[in-house]
Write an enzyme that holds these catalytic residues in place. Structure first.
Site, PDB file in Angstrom:
ATOM      1  N   GLN A   1       6.551  -2.825  -3.383  1.00  0.00           N
ATOM      2  CA  GLN A   1       5.155  -3.271  -3.245  1.00  0.00           C
ATOM      3  C   GLN A   1       4.826  -3.642  -1.798  1.00  0.00           C
ATOM      4  O   GLN A   1       4.121  -4.617  -1.532  1.00  0.00           O
ATOM      5  CB  GLN A   1       4.892  -4.451  -4.184  1.00  0.00           C
ATOM      6  N   SER A   2       5.308  -2.844  -0.870  1.00  0.00           N
ATOM      7  CA  SER A   2       5.154  -3.176   0.542  1.00  0.00           C
ATOM      8  C   SER A   2       3.735  -2.958   1.075  1.00  0.00           C
ATOM      9  O   SER A   2       3.182  -1.866   0.956  1.00  0.00           O
ATOM     10  CB  SER A   2       6.128  -2.318   1.353  1.00  0.00           C
ATOM     11  N   ASN A   3       3.186  -3.997   1.705  1.00  0.00           N
ATOM     12  CA  ASN A   3       1.913  -3.862   2.414  1.00  0.00           C
ATOM     13  C   ASN A   3       2.087  -3.023   3.674  1.00  0.00           C
ATOM     14  O   ASN A   3       1.187  -2.296   4.085  1.00  0.00           O
ATOM     15  CB  ASN A   3       1.386  -5.240   2.830  1.00  0.00           C
ATOM     16  N   HIS A   4       3.258  -3.165   4.285  1.00  0.00           N
ATOM     17  CA  HIS A   4       3.573  -2.388   5.499  1.00  0.00           C
ATOM     18  C   HIS A   4       3.526  -0.891   5.200  1.00  0.00           C
ATOM     19  O   HIS A   4       2.954  -0.112   5.971  1.00  0.00           O
ATOM     20  CB  HIS A   4       4.955  -2.804   6.010  1.00  0.00           C
ATOM     21  N   CYS A   5       4.112  -0.498   4.071  1.00  0.00           N
ATOM     22  CA  CYS A   5       4.128   0.931   3.734  1.00  0.00           C
ATOM     23  C   CYS A   5       2.730   1.438   3.413  1.00  0.00           C
ATOM     24  O   CYS A   5       2.358   2.540   3.806  1.00  0.00           O
ATOM     25  CB  CYS A   5       5.097   1.184   2.582  1.00  0.00           C
TER      26      CYS A   5
END
Ligand code: PLP
Length: 350
Positions: A86-90
């Site tokens: 659930q990465s915001n970065h990705c």
């Protein structure tokens, strides 16, 4: 492959470093009187980096403006990065690649034991797919950095030009985005006659805090930068943040290089680990939503707000002082934690 006929985000040069435009520009610095009244202490200002205007907002945008400028200059045609499911970065990386006409591959590790459908498929992961990322899910134990190198190698053999973005975009180059943010905050505070005593933020891979440390050291050395750790629990993390802050300062060409005293990291709000809920986080999310209509997330900003609350209660931040809370975004993550909030409404009927 970058289609030269397509508009590419404008490139500018800051401190001799190239930067592309992804955000809408300055984010607001706003008073949060409802939250201030509820916490009963200092003046609280919100730096709204949830409102960068890019791909549902968040702090990775400022870092990626520098990193993608480098990737485009290097002539790459595909970017690779790794983080949690659930990465915001990705999500922001996938969006930036789409804007720049580059392919993107994401390596997503199962860092959190949540098997419900919302966590598995909604939130950031859903957005990664919409932005056109090719996704590989791997186990928690995967050496993602090594695996990215292997993928890059095989892409090179196919004649592609891959560019690897480090975990969280936390490199001296990525951290420049938060030197810019520090400069913005200092200017905005001056315009409203406020003196910023403290800044509080969620610290994960450390680049955001490192950039702020470097920037405040240069522009407003009295301001204390407090990172609330949401990933690491070992003291070594503080040393890594400081090393990154020092490298970011040097890359920016600053004369004053941060020291030990500039790097404050608080570890007591992590709970049982990255992405695992705490009661204080949940309370902080509901409080911010119901006093300011601000949306904080379970992984980062909710725990950071719990950290701000504790710093006020412990009088580390005193009533007569002013604190900026850096809202680093993350709201898409709320949809991955549907279960957590299903029973929080006041007086549900039916
Ligand atoms: C990545 C992230 C952070 C932490 O930033 P780092 O530079 O990795 O320390 C904080 N908040 C949100 C919402 C994030 O996505």
């Amino acid at each position: 492959m970058l289609d030269r006929m397509q508009p590419v985000p404008a490139v500018s040069t800051v401190r001799d470093l190239q930067k592309i435009a992804l955000s809408h520009g300055r984010t607001p610095l706003e008073d949060a009187p409802g939250l201030g009244a509820a916490l009963g202490g200092p003046r609280i200002l919100m730096k709204r980096d949830d409102c960068t205007g890019f791909a549902l907002g968040g702090n990775k945008c400022r870092k990626l403006e520098y990193i993608f400028a480098d990737a485009l200059t290097a002539g790459c045609d595909i970017v690779l990065t790794a983080a949690g499911r659930q990465s915001n970065h990705c999500r922001q990386t996938a969006a930036a690649a789409a804007r720049c006409g580059l392919d993107v591959r994401l390596l997503l590790a199962e860092m959190v034991d949540r098997t419900d459908p919302a966590y598995q498929g909604n939130g950031n992961l859903l957005l990664d797919k919409i932005y056109g990322a090719r996704i590989e899910i791997v186990g928690r134990e995967c050496d993602t950095a090594g695996r990215l190198q292997d993928i890059a190698e095989s892409l090179r053999r196919e004649g592609r030009s891959p560019y690897i973005i480090d975990f969280g975009g936390s490199t001296p180059r990525g951290a420049q985005g938060y030197i810019d943010c520090a400069a913005e905050i200092v200017q905005q505070a001056k315009a409203i006659g406020a003196n910023i005593d403290h800044i509080v933020l969620a610290s994960g891979s450390g680049g955001t805090q490192a950039g702020l440390i470097a920037g405040f050291r240069e522009f407003s050395p009295e301001t204390r930068v407090h990172g609330i750790s949401i990933l690491r629990e070992d003291e070594a993390f503080a040393g890594e943040v400081l090393a990154l802050a020092r490298d970011a300062s040097k890359l920016a060409g600053f004369a004053s290089i941060p020291g030990q005293e500039d790097c404050l990291v608080h570890f007591e709000h992590l709970g049982s680990g990255y992405g695992l809920p705490t009661v204080e986080m949940q309370e902080a999310i509901l409080l911010a939503a119901r006093t300011e209509a601000l949306l904080f997330d379970p992984v980062y900003t909710g725990k950071a707000m719990a950290g701000l609350r504790a710093l006020i209660e412990k009088r580390v931040i005193r009533d007569e002082e002013t604190v900026v809370f850096l809202h680093t975004g993350g709201a898409p993550g709320i949809f991955a934690y549907q279960e957590l909030f299903e029973t929080c409404s006041k007086g549900e009927t039916a």
